[in-house]
Design a protein around this motif. Structure first.
Motif, short mmCIF file in Angstrom:
data_model
loop_
_atom_site.label_atom_id
_atom_site.label_comp_id
_atom_site.label_asym_id
_atom_site.label_seq_id
_atom_site.Cartn_x
_atom_site.Cartn_y
_atom_site.Cartn_z
N ASP A 102 0.10 -2.64 -7.87
CA ASP A 102 -0.51 -3.50 -8.89
C ASP A 102 0.49 -4.52 -9.43
O ASP A 102 0.15 -5.69 -9.65
CB ASP A 102 -1.08 -2.67 -10.03
CG ASP A 102 -2.30 -1.86 -9.61
OD1 ASP A 102 -2.95 -2.23 -8.61
OD2 ASP A 102 -2.61 -0.87 -10.30
N ASP A 130 0.82 -1.21 0.00
CA ASP A 130 0.00 0.00 0.00
C ASP A 130 0.85 1.26 0.00
O ASP A 130 0.38 2.33 -0.38
CB ASP A 130 -0.92 0.04 1.22
CG ASP A 130 -2.00 -1.02 1.15
OD1 ASP A 130 -2.22 -1.58 0.05
OD2 ASP A 130 -2.62 -1.30 2.18
N ASP A 131 2.09 1.12 0.47
CA ASP A 131 2.98 2.28 0.57
C ASP A 131 3.84 2.49 -0.67
O ASP A 131 4.78 3.28 -0.64
CB ASP A 131 3.91 2.12 1.79
CG ASP A 131 3.13 2.12 3.10
OD1 ASP A 131 2.00 2.65 3.13
OD2 ASP A 131 3.66 1.59 4.10
N THR A 132 3.53 1.79 -1.74
CA THR A 132 4.33 1.92 -2.96
C THR A 132 3.41 2.16 -4.15
O THR A 132 2.26 1.74 -4.16
CB THR A 132 5.20 0.66 -3.19
OG1 THR A 132 5.90 0.81 -4.42
CG2 THR A 132 4.37 -0.60 -3.26
N ASP A 133 3.95 2.82 -5.15
CA ASP A 133 3.16 3.03 -6.36
C ASP A 133 3.27 1.82 -7.29
O ASP A 133 2.76 1.85 -8.40
CB ASP A 133 3.56 4.33 -7.08
CG ASP A 133 5.02 4.68 -6.99
OD1 ASP A 133 5.73 4.11 -6.18
OD2 ASP A 133 5.45 5.56 -7.75
N GLN A 134 3.90 0.74 -6.82
CA GLN A 134 4.03 -0.48 -7.62
C GLN A 134 3.10 -1.58 -7.10
O GLN A 134 3.29 -2.75 -7.40
CB GLN A 134 5.47 -0.97 -7.58
CG GLN A 134 6.45 0.01 -8.18
CD GLN A 134 7.89 -0.45 -7.99
OE1 GLN A 134 8.20 -1.12 -7.01
NE2 GLN A 134 8.73 -0.09 -8.93
#
Length: 70
Positions: A16, A10-14
Motif C-alpha cells: 500500500d 505483492d511480495d511485501t507487506d508495504q
C-alpha cells in the motif's frame, strides 16, 4: 551495463505504501510503473507502445541498460 531493480510489491507487506508513493510521483495508482533512469515512462501499455514505435530500445541504450550492437 548498468543494473536494474524490480520490486514485486505483492511480495511485501508495504504494498500500500509503494502504491501511494508511486501514485503521488506519477499520477497513476496502477502497476506496473516503468522507470528509465529515474523517469517514469508509464505503465505496461505505455511501455508496449514505445516498443512498437521503436522508441523503447534507444531509451534503454541511452542509459546503458542494453548493450550497443557492434
Amino acid at each position: 551495463m548498468n543494473g536494474y531493480k524490480v520490486i514485486e510489491i505483492d511480495d511485501t507487506d508495504q504494498a500500500d505504501s509503494y502504491l501511494k508513493i508511486l501514485g503521488d510521483m506519477t499520477g497513476a495508482y496502477t502497476v506496473p510503473r516503468v522507470f528509465i533512469n529515474g523517469t517514469c515512462i508509464g505503465g505496461g501499455d505505455d511501455t508496449e507502445k514505445l516498443e512498437k514505435k521503436g522508441e523503447l530500445e534507444p531509451k534503454l541504450k541511452e542509459v546503458g541498460a542494453l548493450a550497443n550492437e557492434s
